[in-house]
Design an enzyme around this catalytic site. Structure first.
Site, short mmCIF file in Angstrom:
data_model
loop_
_atom_site.label_atom_id
_atom_site.label_comp_id
_atom_site.label_asym_id
_atom_site.label_seq_id
_atom_site.Cartn_x
_atom_site.Cartn_y
_atom_site.Cartn_z
N ARG A 80 0.84 -1.20 0.00
CA ARG A 80 0.00 0.00 0.00
C ARG A 80 0.87 1.25 0.00
NH1 ARG A 80 -1.84 0.89 4.29
NH2 ARG A 80 -1.22 -0.89 5.53
N TYR A 208 -1.59 -3.50 -6.87
CA TYR A 208 -1.32 -4.32 -5.69
C TYR A 208 -2.33 -4.15 -4.57
CZ TYR A 208 1.51 -7.29 -2.81
OH TYR A 208 1.95 -8.36 -2.07
N LYS A 217 -9.70 -2.30 1.60
CA LYS A 217 -9.47 -1.16 2.47
C LYS A 217 -10.21 0.10 2.00
CE LYS A 217 -7.22 -3.54 5.36
NZ LYS A 217 -5.96 -4.13 5.24
N HIS A 237 -10.75 -2.22 11.39
CA HIS A 237 -9.66 -3.09 10.91
C HIS A 237 -9.45 -4.20 11.94
CE1 HIS A 237 -5.19 -3.26 9.37
NE2 HIS A 237 -5.94 -4.14 8.77
N SER A 259 -1.50 -3.47 10.32
CA SER A 259 -1.14 -4.37 9.23
C SER A 259 0.10 -5.19 9.60
CB SER A 259 -0.84 -3.56 7.97
OG SER A 259 -1.99 -2.81 7.63
N CYS A 261 0.49 -7.41 11.88
CA CYS A 261 0.71 -7.54 13.32
C CYS A 261 -0.07 -8.70 13.93
CB CYS A 261 0.38 -6.23 14.03
SG CYS A 261 1.58 -4.94 13.66
N ASP A 286 -9.61 -9.66 8.90
CA ASP A 286 -9.04 -8.34 8.62
C ASP A 286 -10.00 -7.18 8.89
OD1 ASP A 286 -6.62 -6.99 7.65
OD2 ASP A 286 -7.82 -6.38 5.92
N ARG A 375 1.88 -12.24 -0.46
CA ARG A 375 0.53 -12.52 0.05
C ARG A 375 -0.06 -13.77 -0.60
NH1 ARG A 375 -1.83 -8.86 4.08
NH2 ARG A 375 -0.14 -7.38 4.35
P1 GTP Z 1 -2.52 -7.67 7.43
O1 GTP Z 1 -3.05 -8.70 6.49
O2 GTP Z 1 -1.45 -6.85 6.84
O3 GTP Z 1 -3.59 -6.82 8.02
O4 GTP Z 1 -1.72 -8.49 8.61
P2 GTP Z 1 -2.22 -9.31 9.88
O5 GTP Z 1 -2.49 -8.39 11.01
O6 GTP Z 1 -3.28 -10.27 9.48
O7 GTP Z 1 -0.89 -10.12 10.30
P3 GTP Z 1 -0.52 -11.68 10.15
O8 GTP Z 1 -1.35 -12.56 11.03
O9 GTP Z 1 -0.48 -12.02 8.72
O10 GTP Z 1 0.96 -11.70 10.75
C1 GTP Z 1 1.98 -10.88 10.23
C2 GTP Z 1 3.34 -11.42 10.63
O11 GTP Z 1 3.44 -11.47 12.05
C3 GTP Z 1 3.57 -12.83 10.12
O12 GTP Z 1 4.90 -12.95 9.66
C4 GTP Z 1 3.34 -13.70 11.34
O13 GTP Z 1 4.08 -14.89 11.28
C5 GTP Z 1 3.78 -12.79 12.49
N1 GTP Z 1 3.00 -13.07 13.73
C6 GTP Z 1 1.66 -13.26 13.84
N2 GTP Z 1 1.29 -13.53 15.10
C7 GTP Z 1 2.43 -13.51 15.85
C8 GTP Z 1 2.70 -13.71 17.26
O14 GTP Z 1 1.83 -13.98 18.08
N3 GTP Z 1 4.01 -13.57 17.64
C9 GTP Z 1 5.01 -13.28 16.75
N4 GTP Z 1 6.25 -13.16 17.22
N5 GTP Z 1 4.78 -13.09 15.42
C10 GTP Z 1 3.51 -13.20 14.98
C1 SPV Z 2 -3.10 -4.43 5.29
O1 SPV Z 2 -2.13 -3.80 4.86
O2 SPV Z 2 -3.64 -4.17 6.40
C2 SPV Z 2 -3.63 -5.56 4.51
C3 SPV Z 2 -3.12 -5.77 3.16
O3 SPV Z 2 -4.52 -6.27 4.97
S1 SPV Z 2 -3.84 -4.69 1.99
O4 SPV Z 2 -4.97 -5.38 1.38
O5 SPV Z 2 -2.82 -4.39 1.00
O6 SPV Z 2 -4.32 -3.51 2.65
MN MN Z 3 -5.08 -5.59 7.12
#
Ligand code: GTP
Ligand code: SPV
Ligand code: MN
Length: 591
Positions: A80, A208, A217, A237, A259, A261, A286, A375
């Protein structure tokens, strides 16, 4: 239900207002052909086959990854672009200091120049879509016009595309208009414009994720947050997850983390063996649309139908559900390849990369093999933990709301807000290290209120006021928590194991909500004492646990001062209640 006659009516004739808009876009963009998307499996298969023939998609090993393909985006178009994302309201103050703003007339003129003739020689796709279960009164529809077949394939997975959406648009009488073109992908000619007052989006120059899949979003957060304020609900979110405890009681949590996290991971959490009897069900990963219900509780639907999830870090140990889920019928973006055409990414515990995400022979000197923001796009129904209530038209009732961020220090593992008002302050104070989900420096702590900094379609001052108003309408409001899975020791090692072990923290919250768990009072809220958490077979030292559950008054006095400075930029739009809550916290830190 659609009548037989409606089933035979060409899509282009179902809604006069959509057809008129498509016509005006055709005149502006001059495409070679127009394709109205039905959203059928056959259509997706044909489009995929065409992209494979054209070399825009790469087939993956069909024995190990049946139905999976790889898409490589331009290296200058991998995330983004918050600095090129605008909220265009008549009054600049309505967009607030949290958004880039442009005058709507000026923005339309700028975008018209970019869109003029941009689809010459290309096909214009019309994607009618519904965000939320088609039968839900809480769902909202949109139409995306795009010249990117990759966007079409993604939208078909991420939203409910086709005839039923158009029929709903015809009966609702309104829809969100999203116009998108990849243009020439020149970052200098890239803008993501939102016109909340006109329920419209114009996006040019990126293919993207959140820049281009306009249902996500752009619609479901930036435009929907604006609609939600006028209609009395919240577009957030947040993941939505159902937790069934060993007694068989089901509770739903909605959690806002910035994002990359941990939302997708938490939404699909696998209970560790040491917590027998718990079951986890995913409603969304999400975005949550939250509505005050007639029963005084908060109810949530997931507007999406698929996951656009972070690939790196996914493995059988961190997230077996996701690992299994993406082994078929998945569209990968910007991952690496093994010698036998399997997708590969950092954090995968098997195989090795041969070709990197840019299609070059892998060389460690070029950096990671998969892009850190690589992704997967996959249908929610493929998730082994998909909740049987994920498509309930009225949503699921929320027991607790959780805010969180990625912070090496300061924020403890978990704390509980004093009440809703304090919870709004806790949400407004979220800070987190930036990640690869957006272009820019990674690892810098910034304020990200309610994890909505990049996604709120209006001034945060008005948004917090709206949060307070929604809370005042709830006779049975969810409790509000803050978590941080990412505390580190002096050597940069995570103090908390995370992933499945996070259930211990969620279990404490639910026990608190039921009145069954203890806590220690602190100035920032209530924290579990080590004995309040289930630590059976938990592999964390006593010292680490103490560090995770301690509030350092000196660090927090500085934090409070930072938060005050941050909040004050919202001037007269900042609800006074938040400053009062902050003062209460500050006084607690002085004692
Ligand atoms: P968006 O799709 O961008 O909104 O991301 P998200 O909030 O869904 O994050 P996601 O669950 O995909 O995790 C992002 C990264 O953080 C990945 O590389 C995970 O492996 C890592 N991660 C997720 N949960 C944990 C956790 O509890 N501890 C740690 N250390 N890393 C984590
Ligand atoms: C984020 O960045 O919080 C995502 C990926 O979930 S995107 O669809 O690119 O916003
Ligand atoms: Mn997101």
């Amino acid at each position: 239900m659609a009548t037989a006659a409606q089933m035979l009516t060409p899509l282009a004739q179902l809604s006069r207002s959509v057809a008129d808009w498509v016509d005006s876009v055709r005149e502006l963009t001059q495409p070679r052909a127009i394709h109205w998307c039905e959203g059928s499996d056959a259509e997706a298969r044909e489009l995929t086959a065409k992209l494979l023939r054209d070399g825009e998609l790469t087939a993956l090993n069909p024995q190990v990854f049946p139905g999976c393909t790889l898409y490589r985006s331009r290296p200058s178009d991998v995330a983004r672009v918050e600095h090129l994302t605008y909220i265009c309201t008549r009054s600049k103050e309505d967009a607030g200091p949290n958004n880039n703003w442009m005058d709507p007339e000026q923005a339309h003129a700028k975008m018209r120049d970019l869109f003029r003739g941009c689809m010459r020689g290309r096909t214009l796709y019309v994607i009618p879509y519904c965000m939320g279960p088609l039968e839900s009164p809480l769902a909202r529809c949109g139409v995306e016009i795009t010249d990117s077949p990759y966007v079409v394939l993604n939208m078909m997975i991420m939203t409910r595309v086709g005839r039923a959406a158009l029929q709903r648009i015809a009966s609702d009488g309104s829809f969100v208009r999203g116009l998108h073109s990849t243009g020439d992908l020149d970052p200098e000619r890239r803008f993501i414009m939102h016109f909340p007052e006109q329920l419209s989006i114009e996006s040019f120059g990126s293919g993207y994720g959140g820049n281009a899949l306009l249902g996500k979003k752009c619609h479901a957060l930036r435009i929907a947050s604006w609609q939600a304020r006028t209609e009395g609900w919240l577009a957030e979110h947040m993941l939505i997850v159902g937790l069934e405890n060993p007694k068989g009681e089901m509770h739903y949590l909605a959690c806002a983390f910035p994002s990359a996290c941990g939302k997708t991971n938490l939404a699909m959490l696998i209970p560790p063996d040491s917590l027998p009897g718990w079951r986890v069900f995913t409603v969304g990963d999400d975005i949550a649309w939250l509505h005050p219900g007639a029963d005084g509780r908060l109810w949530a639907i997931n507007p999406e139908a698929g996951y656009f999830g972070v690939v790196p870090g996914t493995n059988p140990k961190t997230n077996r559900n996701a690992y299994e889920m993406i082994r078929r019928d998945t569209l990968f973006t910007n991952v690496a390849l093994t010698a036998d055409s399997q997708p590969w990414w950092e954090g995968l515990t098997t195989g090795k990369p041969e070709i990197d995400w840019q299609g070059r022979p892998y060389d460690a000197a070029h950096g990671p093999a998969a892009h850190p923001n690589a992704r997967f796009t996959v249908a929610a129904k493929r998730n082994p933990s998909y909740s049987p209530h994920a498509e309930d038209p009225s949503g699921v009732p929320i027991t607790a709301l959780v805010f969180g961020g990625r912070r090496r220090e300061v924020a403890p593992l978990v704390y509980e807000a004093r009440d809703w008002k304090h919870g709004v302050l806790v949400g407004a104070s979220v800070a987190s290290e930036t990640t690869a989900a957006a272009v820019g420096q990674v690892g810098v702590v910034r304020r990200d209120p309610m994890a909505m900094q990049p996604f709120c379609g209006y001034s945060f001052g008005d948004y917090w006021r709206h949060w307070l108003n929604v809370g005042a309408r709830l006779t049975r409001p969810p409790r509000i928590y803050h978590v941080n899975w990412f505390r580190q020791d002096g050597h940069g090692k995570f103090l908390w194991p995370g992933y499945g072990e996070n259930l211990r923290v969620l279990a404490w919250m639910l026990d608190r909500c039921a009145g069954n768990a203890g806590a220690a009072e602190s100035a920032i809220g209530r924290l579990p004492r080590p004995q309040d958490l289930n630590t059976t077979s938990l592999n964390v030292s006593e010292d680490s646990l103490r560090a995770l559950l301690t509030v350092d008054p000196a660090l927090w006095r500085k934090e409070v001062a930072d938060v005050r400075t941050y909040l004050q930029q919202f001037g007269s739009r900042l609800p006074a209640e938040l400053l009062q809550e902050l003062k209460t916290t500050e006084q607690g830190l002085m004692d």
